[in-house]
Design an enzyme around this catalytic site. Structure first.
Site, PDB file in Angstrom:
ATOM      1  N   GLU A 464     -20.321  65.919   2.887  1.00  0.00           N
ATOM      2  CA  GLU A 464     -19.338  66.936   2.531  1.00  0.00           C
ATOM      3  C   GLU A 464     -18.252  66.280   1.677  1.00  0.00           C
ATOM      4  OE1 GLU A 464     -18.706  70.224   5.936  1.00  0.00           O
ATOM      5  OE2 GLU A 464     -18.347  68.183   6.631  1.00  0.00           O
ATOM      6  N   ASN A 502     -18.563  70.995  10.858  1.00  0.00           N
ATOM      7  CA  ASN A 502     -17.974  70.941  12.195  1.00  0.00           C
ATOM      8  C   ASN A 502     -17.251  72.229  12.560  1.00  0.00           C
ATOM      9  OD1 ASN A 502     -18.854  68.452  13.162  1.00  0.00           O
ATOM     10  ND2 ASN A 502     -17.273  67.340  12.063  1.00  0.00           N
TER      11      ASN A 502
END
Length: 719
Positions: A464, A502
């Site tokens: 990411e 997440n």
């Protein structure tokens, strides 16, 4: 010139030998798209009318021989009824059969990757010569289908039932010596000698030195094995294949075996009819839709990465701060791709740990003969461990990978910014902390981004790249370019607690916690979710991640999204952590861990866990069937994915789906959370949200879902 097209040309070489060359103009690779199939048919017609041709070689002007079918065309084709798909495939096979039946010998000169339809093109030739730099295979089952251009028919006749089943079911391409050993090719030669070797083979066919008619005849007739031998081959293959791929999750290998069992005792044309029917059956499965979509999403994400990289600075040297398991993994990844990297820590024992991590990964590759000891030494030499900043003056990018604590990260980032050149990019490998917040101590926040690797670094493909409020396009571009250079797949996301992966994962853990509170058995939940397709259930996953990491992440999420991620009760994960159960890190979490014969941790259900969970379980417990467990956990997961799209944390459903598959192991055959919603149907999904909305905000349908359902829209085009 026998035939001239912008995909295929047929020219005369010498002594009556023609060269059919695949050369798709304005394309990077050759593939069997609609236009190529049309020109293939036209080229065959020209050859059928030519009296001058005595033999033919098939070549490619590209670095790839033929990459296979044009997968972009599958999306529309697979929407058709099963009978129409079968007719479409039979029509293409008619062309392949006509080529096979031409009245002269044909040799494929395989210079590069011959995959799928490319491999099938070589099989309609009597002989195949392979460059020592090429690969060949039938990878269609990885798309939820199986070979449809005669591949299952001809491969079983050429290399035998057992070898063909292994080739088709695993989808793994073969290197030259493997292909030669199987009989998939007849010779391997150095790349520079390929065309001459193919021409020489044709000449031997023309002179009668080789019986090319016999080679063709074996492909036209049923397989030459008696019924007992056939039964043994199929039973052995089924045992091997089904032990590796669940037929309910990945049905294509089972459908392929079913088709092959039906057609091995039939002549070519009837056998191909059976293959085409099986292909159409596989093409209509939701798994084929998901896996074809996954392939196209992967192509799109890589294309977007190239676009993001346009303003990138050159990266000649990198550095990583923090030399633990993660820092060592990052250092290994850079070094393995040829990029020199400095690994800095304040403790020599941490540097030793980082170097051991890199050495361990490389040693395993040497043990598996995927790398030579010399190459291992060369890779390790690119990692420079150091206890000081003396060599940082010329570093192009620094990846901070210290402990997940904002105060520590602030101190380290501020210190290193004063020691590097003005255009050096700083990237934080944080999993939860706001990039905008971390940038507040920096003089040049425009040069700062997030670069979140996943553990273990060498296995997890996703990175990411997080854009803070002040991150410049150059900083994003350079970090994306670095991730690509390191062999990773970067997805650019905007800043928020948990970023994309997440942020989506913690509502899933929250749904798991709520199920346990209401009486679900964590072992049962794990089994249900693994059967659904996850590589591990939520209890096992949090044990692997670490309950300490999970609790920290949950606190960040609760602060960022209190309406749906801040429970009003103490959950099982928190309670186990409070009782010093960290998961695999200290041998006890939801499960206790024992070392197996290979020295790896093996999970065992622990009675002590059940005792501890009694204090976090409602007195009026419920029983949950498998579908309820799936619905509740997946609603929380998918809803948060959609909210990330609503909030522009991630730009496209394709990127969101790929991130969840690559980052946390979302079942690939389900295509990702957005594809999962599409396949369920947005109206059905909305009804499910309404059914469970009483459980809390995490289960309520996002406004985007409501709007899309009202407008009859889907995440992916239906036509």
């Amino acid at each position: 010139m026998v035939y001239q097209g912008n995909r295929i040309t047929v020219t005369m070489l010498e002594d009556g030998i023609a060269n059919m060359q695949y050369n798709a103009e304005n394309e990077s690779v050759n593939k069997f798209d609609a236009e190529t199939n049309k020109q293939f048919d036209e080229a065959i017609s020209a050859l059928e009318k030519s009296d001058d041709v005595k033999g033919l070689i098939v070549t490619s002007s590209k670095g790839v021989f033929i990459a296979g079918a044009d997968i972009t065309e599958f999306v529309g084709s697979f929407k058709k009824p099963e009978s129409e798909i079968k007719d479409w495939v039979v029509g293409i096979n008619d062309t392949f059969n006509r080529f096979e039946d031409l009245p002269f010998p044909k040799v494929a000169a395989i210079n590069g990757a011959a995959l799928g339809g490319g491999c099938e093109m070589t099989l309609v030739c009597e002989y195949r010569v392979m460059s020592d730099k090429a690969i060949i295979g039938l990878p269609e089952t990885q798309l939820g289908i199986f070979p449809g251009f005669g591949g299952t028919v001809r491969s079983t006749r050429v290399i035998g039932i057992d070898n063909a089943l292994e080739l088709i079911a695993t989808g793994k391409p073969k290197k030259p010596l493997e292909a030669l050993k199987l009989g998939l090719v007849d010779a391997t030669v150095p790349a520079d000698d390929l065309q001459d070797a193919a021409i020489d083979l044709v000449k031997k066919c023309i002179s009668g030195e080789l019986d090319w008619q016999a080679k063709r005849e074996e492909k036209l007739e049923p397989v030459k094995l008696n019924q007992l031998e056939q039964a043994m081959a199929f039973n052995s293959a089924k045992g091997m294949i089904f032990s590796k791929a669940n037929p309910k999750q990945y049905p294509a290998p089972a459908i392929a075996i079913e088709a092959i069992e039906k057609h091995v005792n039939l002549p070519r044309d009837k056998a191909i009819e059976v293959e085409a029917a099986g292909f159409a059956k596989a093409a209509k499965t939701p798994q084929a839709e998901s896996l074809v979509g996954l392939f196209l999403n992967d192509q799109l994400v890589k294309k977007l990465a190239k676009q993001h990289s346009k303003q990138a600075h050159d990266i000649n040297e990198a550095a990583v701060l923090g030399a633990g398991i993660m820092g060592g993994g990052i250092a290994y990844q850079a070094a393995s791709k040829g990029l020199p990297i400095i690994m800095k820590d304040i403790k020599s024992e941490q540097l030793d740990l980082g170097m051991k991590e890199a050495s361990k990964i490389l040693s395993k590759m040497v043990d598996r003969e995927k790398m030579t000891p010399a190459k291992m030494g060369e890779t390790l030499s690119r990692i420079r461990p150091t206890l000081n900043y003396g060599d940082f003056a010329e570093t192009d990018i620094v990846i901070e990978a210290v402990v997940e604590n904002p105060k520590v990260k602030h101190a380290v980032l501020k210190e290193v910014e004063g020691l590097v050149k003005d255009d050096c990019i700083l990237a934080s490998n944080t999993s939860t902390i706001s990039i905008t917040h971390l940038a507040t101590v920096l003089e040049r926040p425009e040069n700062f981004v997030g670069m979140h690797f996943f553990n273990p670094v060498h296995r997890m493909p996703l990175v990411e790249v997080i854009r803070g409020e002040k991150s410049s396009e150059e900083a994003i571009a350079t970090t994306v370019a670095l991730a690509s250079k390191m062999g990773k797949v970067p997805v650019v996301v905007n800043d928020c607690p948990g970023f994309l992966v997440n942020r989506v994962l913690f509502p899933y853990f929250g749904a798991f916690d709520l199920l346990l509170k209401q009486g679900a058995d964590f072992v049962h939940v794990d089994k249900v979710m693994e059967k659904f397709g996850w590589p591990m259930g939520p209890a096992y996953l949090i044990d692997v991640v670490g309950l300490d990491t999970g609790v920290h992440g949950a606190e960040v999420m609760a602060e960022g999204f209190p309406d749906r991620m801040k429970p009003d009760y103490k959950g099982a994960i928190q309670h186990l952590y409070d009782n010093e159960r960290l998961g695999q890190k200290n041998g006890v979490g939801f499960y206790k861990y024992e070392t197996d014969k290979r020295g790896k941790p093996k999970k065992v259900a622990d009675d002590a866990t059940y005792e501890l969970l009694k204090t976090t379980t409602d007195s009026d417990t419920q029983e949950f069937d498998d579908q309820t467990i799936i619905d509740r956990t997946m609603l929380a997961f998918c809803n948060e994915t959609v909210r990330c799209l609503e909030d522009n944390i991630v730009s496209t459903p394709s990127e969101a789906d790929m991130a969840m598959i690559m980052g946390v192991g979302f079942p690939p055959f389900r295509g990702g959370p957005c594809r999962y919603i599409d396949q369920m149907g947005l109206d059905n999904y909305l009804a499910l949200c309404e059914k469970y909305a009483h459980l809390g905000k995490a289960y309520e349908a996002p406004q985007k879902i409501r709007d899309m359902a009202a407008a009859g829209e889907t995440f992916y085009a239906t036509a």
